[in-house]
Design an enzyme around this catalytic site. Sequence first.
Site, PDB file in Angstrom:
ATOM      1  N   ARG A  42       0.830  -1.214   0.000  1.00 35.73           N
ATOM      2  CA  ARG A  42       0.000   0.000   0.000  1.00 35.73           C
ATOM      3  C   ARG A  42       0.861   1.259   0.000  1.00 35.73           C
ATOM      4  O   ARG A  42       0.574   2.209  -0.733  1.00 35.73           O
ATOM      5  CB  ARG A  42      -0.957   0.002   1.185  1.00 35.73           C
ATOM      6  CG  ARG A  42      -2.026  -1.093   1.085  1.00 35.73           C
ATOM      7  CD  ARG A  42      -2.892  -1.133   2.312  1.00 35.73           C
ATOM      8  NE  ARG A  42      -2.060  -1.445   3.476  1.00 35.73           N
ATOM      9  CZ  ARG A  42      -2.422  -1.241   4.734  1.00 35.73           C
ATOM     10  NH1 ARG A  42      -3.582  -0.697   5.021  1.00 35.73           N
ATOM     11  NH2 ARG A  42      -1.627  -1.570   5.724  1.00 35.73           N
ATOM     12  N   ASN A  97      -6.216  -2.848   1.625  1.00 41.15           N
ATOM     13  CA  ASN A  97      -6.235  -4.300   1.686  1.00 41.15           C
ATOM     14  C   ASN A  97      -7.671  -4.799   1.668  1.00 41.15           C
ATOM     15  O   ASN A  97      -8.555  -4.177   2.248  1.00 41.15           O
ATOM     16  CB  ASN A  97      -5.566  -4.793   2.970  1.00 41.15           C
ATOM     17  CG  ASN A  97      -4.067  -4.619   2.954  1.00 41.15           C
ATOM     18  OD1 ASN A  97      -3.442  -4.531   1.909  1.00 41.15           O
ATOM     19  ND2 ASN A  97      -3.473  -4.575   4.131  1.00 41.15           N
TER      20      ASN A  97
END
Length: 90
Positions: free
Chosen positions: A18, A36
């Site tokens: 990320r 996620n």
Amino acid sequence: MQRVSLVITGHVQGVGFRWYVQRQAQALGLSGEVGNRSDGAVLIEAEGGRHALEQLLEAAREGPMGAVVRNVEARWSEGPGRYQDFHISH
């Protein structure tokens, strides 16, 4: 505005994916978010210029060191901008 939704599968959680995507997207001047999913995938929603979005797609296929990207599913669309910056969703 061009938009792409990416679903990245493989070993992509717990490896800084990320943060990697956020840095790449910000450097490309894109807006959107990365997060996620509960199934172990990473979801990216990004908007901006087509060339920059294609560069983000390529970066997502590579991933950060430690990631193993097995598949990247891309869905392209157009529409009004929904994001003001690029951030990590929680």
